[in-house]
Design a protein around this motif. Structure first.
Motif, PDB file in Angstrom:
ATOM      1  N   TYR A 185       0.816  -1.205   0.000  1.00 34.96           N
ATOM      2  CA  TYR A 185       0.000   0.000   0.000  1.00 34.96           C
ATOM      3  C   TYR A 185       0.855   1.263   0.000  1.00 34.96           C
ATOM      4  N   ALA A 186       0.327   2.285  -0.669  1.00 35.65           N
ATOM      5  CA  ALA A 186       0.845   3.641  -0.562  1.00 35.65           C
ATOM      6  C   ALA A 186      -0.292   4.516  -0.066  1.00 35.65           C
ATOM      7  N   VAL A 187      -0.073   5.186   1.064  1.00 36.20           N
ATOM      8  CA  VAL A 187      -1.077   6.094   1.621  1.00 36.20           C
ATOM      9  C   VAL A 187      -0.579   7.514   1.395  1.00 36.20           C
ATOM     10  N   LEU A 188      -1.314   8.272   0.609  1.00 29.57           N
ATOM     11  CA  LEU A 188      -0.924   9.625   0.224  1.00 29.57           C
ATOM     12  C   LEU A 188      -1.680  10.662   1.053  1.00 29.57           C
ATOM     13  N   SER A 189      -0.936  11.513   1.713  1.00 33.73           N
ATOM     14  CA  SER A 189      -1.525  12.699   2.331  1.00 33.73           C
ATOM     15  C   SER A 189      -1.499  13.795   1.271  1.00 33.73           C
ATOM     16  N   GLU A 190      -2.663  14.118   0.734  1.00 35.73           N
ATOM     17  CA  GLU A 190      -2.708  15.045  -0.397  1.00 35.73           C
ATOM     18  C   GLU A 190      -2.360  16.465   0.004  1.00 35.73           C
ATOM     19  N   CYS A 191      -2.642  16.830   1.239  1.00 39.00           N
ATOM     20  CA  CYS A 191      -2.308  18.187   1.666  1.00 39.00           C
ATOM     21  C   CYS A 191      -0.807  18.353   1.882  1.00 39.00           C
ATOM     22  N   ALA A 192      -0.154  17.316   2.392  1.00 34.83           N
ATOM     23  CA  ALA A 192       1.283  17.388   2.653  1.00 34.83           C
ATOM     24  C   ALA A 192       2.112  16.891   1.482  1.00 34.83           C
ATOM     25  N   ARG A 193       1.471  16.230   0.513  1.00 34.17           N
ATOM     26  CA  ARG A 193       2.182  15.606  -0.619  1.00 34.17           C
ATOM     27  C   ARG A 193       3.251  14.644  -0.089  1.00 34.17           C
ATOM     28  N   GLU A 194       2.867  13.822   0.880  1.00 31.73           N
ATOM     29  CA  GLU A 194       3.774  12.848   1.473  1.00 31.73           C
ATOM     30  C   GLU A 194       3.105  11.472   1.485  1.00 31.73           C
ATOM     31  N   ILE A 195       3.940  10.441   1.389  1.00 30.51           N
ATOM     32  CA  ILE A 195       3.451   9.067   1.228  1.00 30.51           C
ATOM     33  C   ILE A 195       4.034   8.165   2.303  1.00 30.51           C
ATOM     34  N   VAL A 196       3.191   7.304   2.832  1.00 31.11           N
ATOM     35  CA  VAL A 196       3.624   6.214   3.707  1.00 31.11           C
ATOM     36  C   VAL A 196       3.408   4.913   2.950  1.00 31.11           C
ATOM     37  N   LEU A 197       4.445   4.104   2.833  1.00 30.31           N
ATOM     38  CA  LEU A 197       4.345   2.793   2.201  1.00 30.31           C
ATOM     39  C   LEU A 197       4.188   1.729   3.273  1.00 30.31           C
ATOM     40  N   ILE A 198       3.411   0.710   2.953  1.00 30.81           N
ATOM     41  CA  ILE A 198       3.187  -0.386   3.895  1.00 30.81           C
ATOM     42  C   ILE A 198       3.459  -1.710   3.207  1.00 30.81           C
ATOM     43  N   ASP A 199       4.400  -2.475   3.761  1.00 35.61           N
ATOM     44  CA  ASP A 199       4.771  -3.809   3.275  1.00 35.61           C
ATOM     45  C   ASP A 199       5.113  -3.827   1.788  1.00 35.61           C
ATOM     46  N   PRO A 200       6.061  -2.995   1.345  1.00 34.33           N
ATOM     47  CA  PRO A 200       6.385  -2.947  -0.086  1.00 34.33           C
ATOM     48  C   PRO A 200       7.025  -4.230  -0.595  1.00 34.33           C
ATOM     49  N   ALA A 201       6.797  -4.515  -1.885  1.00 35.13           N
ATOM     50  CA  ALA A 201       7.375  -5.679  -2.551  1.00 35.13           C
ATOM     51  C   ALA A 201       8.854  -5.438  -2.856  1.00 35.13           C
ATOM     52  N   ARG A 202       9.516  -6.416  -3.454  1.00 24.71           N
ATOM     53  CA  ARG A 202      10.959  -6.337  -3.690  1.00 24.71           C
ATOM     54  C   ARG A 202      11.326  -5.255  -4.704  1.00 24.71           C
ATOM     55  N   ASP A 203      10.511  -5.100  -5.732  1.00 23.44           N
ATOM     56  CA  ASP A 203      10.797  -4.097  -6.760  1.00 23.44           C
ATOM     57  C   ASP A 203      10.190  -2.767  -6.317  1.00 23.44           C
ATOM     58  N   PRO A 204      11.011  -1.752  -6.034  1.00 23.94           N
ATOM     59  CA  PRO A 204      10.466  -0.494  -5.523  1.00 23.94           C
ATOM     60  C   PRO A 204       9.933   0.445  -6.598  1.00 23.94           C
ATOM     61  N   GLN A 205      10.164   0.126  -7.872  1.00 25.44           N
ATOM     62  CA  GLN A 205       9.843   1.086  -8.927  1.00 25.44           C
ATOM     63  C   GLN A 205       8.372   1.517  -8.949  1.00 25.44           C
ATOM     64  N   PRO A 206       7.405   0.601  -8.766  1.00 24.90           N
ATOM     65  CA  PRO A 206       6.006   1.058  -8.771  1.00 24.90           C
ATOM     66  C   PRO A 206       5.704   2.131  -7.728  1.00 24.90           C
ATOM     67  N   TYR A 207       6.392   2.104  -6.598  1.00 23.78           N
ATOM     68  CA  TYR A 207       6.156   3.103  -5.557  1.00 23.78           C
ATOM     69  C   TYR A 207       6.794   4.444  -5.938  1.00 23.78           C
ATOM     70  N   TYR A 208       7.971   4.381  -6.568  1.00 25.41           N
ATOM     71  CA  TYR A 208       8.586   5.606  -7.068  1.00 25.41           C
ATOM     72  C   TYR A 208       7.708   6.238  -8.147  1.00 25.41           C
ATOM     73  N   ASP A 209       7.157   5.410  -9.010  1.00 23.96           N
ATOM     74  CA  ASP A 209       6.276   5.917 -10.066  1.00 23.96           C
ATOM     75  C   ASP A 209       5.036   6.575  -9.476  1.00 23.96           C
ATOM     76  N   PHE A 210       4.472   5.952  -8.445  1.00 22.24           N
ATOM     77  CA  PHE A 210       3.285   6.515  -7.794  1.00 22.24           C
ATOM     78  C   PHE A 210       3.617   7.871  -7.176  1.00 22.24           C
ATOM     79  N   ALA A 211       4.763   7.931  -6.506  1.00 22.93           N
ATOM     80  CA  ALA A 211       5.160   9.191  -5.873  1.00 22.93           C
ATOM     81  C   ALA A 211       5.361  10.287  -6.920  1.00 22.93           C
ATOM     82  N   GLN A 212       6.013   9.935  -8.010  1.00 20.73           N
ATOM     83  CA  GLN A 212       6.256  10.923  -9.059  1.00 20.73           C
ATOM     84  C   GLN A 212       4.947  11.390  -9.687  1.00 20.73           C
ATOM     85  N   ALA A 213       4.033  10.453  -9.922  1.00 21.13           N
ATOM     86  CA  ALA A 213       2.761  10.803 -10.546  1.00 21.13           C
ATOM     87  C   ALA A 213       1.942  11.755  -9.679  1.00 21.13           C
TER      88      ALA A 213
END
Length: 449
Positions: free
Chosen positions: A16-44
């Motif tokens: 999971y990625a939990v996005l605080s839209e007001c702070a533009r900050e993300i908390v990840l929960i139990d990420p998989a081995r490949d981190p790229q999808p989370y980087y892509d989500f953050a960038q988007a």
């Protein structure tokens, strides 16, 4: 606020990625081995990853928490009971942290593991969701038998089952009925027996529909939970320790796997995993190679048949498949065990015979039948009376138990496992014909019907 769920279908894993839209900050929960999808989500979303929360040291996959923290500066939050070997902040009962208008509150919920925590997400003082890891799943709870010999803390399965009884009832079920439940796994994971294919639920829905949460005494719960759990793959303890220490960065580790030229010789005595389709494999392969086919749950069966201490060569039908399989091996931390990867087989000296299914159907008593399904599968639906049951994860060690007075027929439930099983049994019983019943097993009525 936005909660994004990422699914790895092969391992039935949710992160999971939990996005605080007001702070533009993300908390990840139990990420998989490949981190790229989370980087892509953050960038988007034009946001920064500021925290990575691990609900426990996972047994069935390798997490990218350390790599993400090293790249982004995010704080890793885990239970102090985990004994983490990397910089982190403790996240246990009484601990919380805030991101924008969102607050994450820790609940120690041992049972699946002694160091499991759940994270309650609230906004403006109102509980919204709980991330339960492997403690509470949809329609089930996590299995309690994986931490008897692995991790900073170990405990007997009976003790963990009792802890799970109290974690669910005294902690998670005290949350409001409308609180969303987001687990780390869905149907098909070996971390539980759940068959629920939903992606999320609520506390109220689980109270009503989860059989593990119905009114039971503690002892009845323990007995029921410990009955008929799935097998434990060989790699599970290894992944617990790897996640406790923090895994190497995914991309560089995958790229370091040696790629072999078509004329490269394979070192004698090293295991060969041939992932080509079973028909190609049976027509010709390296002597002693194991046919763990691409597709299906390749990474699960790779880590169930081969131990984490064993080196192996990896062969595939084409370059794209080979690349995908190296990545799948990395999900369970096995990329470092690949001695070399190549397209095609360097030898066709060995072959497996084709079974005359009609003759077998007429006289099954003339064969030794080896059922490589799990014991619970056989108990639920036996197919051949008198078959010898040796589950696939145990087959390499127990193949010498198979009598050699008759030809041997290996079967599972649909053909994928029996392709691997017959490739294990054949070299273990030289001189004895070994056949794979394959998909033809579906045409046989269960015994007693």
């Amino acid at each position: 606020m936005k909660i994004e769920q990422f699914e790895d279908q092969g391992l039935a894993h949710y992160s999971y990625a939990v996005l605080s839209e007001c702070a533009r900050e993300i908390v990840l929960i139990d990420p998989a081995r490949d981190p790229q999808p989370y980087y892509d989500f953050a960038q988007a979303h034009g946001a920064a990853i500021v925290a990575v929360l691990e609900t426990h040291p996972h047994a069935d996959f390798v997490s990218s928490h350390l790599e993400i923290a090293q790249r982004t500066g995010a704080v890793i939050r885990v239970s102090k009971l985990l004994g983490a070997g990397y910089p982190h902040a403790a996240f246990d009962d009484g601990d919380s942290f805030t991101v924008g208008q969102l607050t994450f509150r820790a609940l120690n919920t041992p049972g699946h593991s002694p160091d499991s925590v759940s994270a309650v997400l609230s906004r403006a003082g109102q509980d919204v969701a709980v991330f339960t890891g492997d403690t509470l799943l949809l329609g089930d709870v996590g299995r309690p038998d994986l931490r008897e010999n692995a991790g900073n803390l170990t405990a007997r399965r009976e003790e963990l089952a009792r802890q799970l009884y109290h974690s669910t009832r005294a902690k998670l079920l005290t949350l409001a009925d409308d609180v969303l439940v987001y687990p780390a796994h869905g149907a098909g994971s070996l971390c539980s027996r759940t068959t629920n294919t939903a992606h999320s639920s609520t506390i109220g829905a689980e109270k009503i529909g989860n059989p593990a949460l119905r009114p039971l005494s503690e002892q009845a719960f323990v007995q029921e939970l410990l009955a008929d759990q799935p097998f434990i793959p060989k790699y599970f303890g290894y992944d617990v320790e790897l996640n406790k220490a923090g895994a190497p960065a995914y991309g560089p580790s995958v790229r370091q796997v040696p790629r072999l030229a078509p004329d490269a010789a394979l070192e004698t005595g090293v295991l060969v995993v041939d992932a080509r389709p079973e028909a190609e494999f049976k027509n010709g392969h390296v002597a002693g190679a194991l046919n763990i086919q691409a597709g299906g749950k390749f990474e699960t069966w790779l880590g169930s048949i081969i131990g984490p201490e064993e080196d192996f060569y990896l062969l595939a039908a084409d370059e794209a498949t080979l690349t995908a399989l190296v990545q799948k091996a990395a999900k369970i931390g096995y990329e470092t065990r690949i001695k070399g990867a190549r397209v095609g087989s360097p030898s066709t000296e060995a072959a497996l015979p084709t079974l005359d299914v009609a003759a077998f159907r007429q006289h099954p008593e003339q064969y030794t039948i080896v059922d490589i399904r799990n014991a619970s599968e056989v108990k639920h639906e036996p197919i051949f009376a008198g078959a010898l049951n040796i589950p696939l994860p145990e087959l390499r060690e127990r193949a010498p138990e198979i009598p050699t007075t008759k030809p041997v027929v290996v079967h599972c439930a649909g053909g994928y496992r029996s392709a691997a099983g017959s490739s294990v049994v054949a070299p273990a019983l030289p001189g004895t014909p070994v056949f794979d019943l394959g998909e033809a097993v579906k045409s046989f009525q269960p015994a007693g019907r």
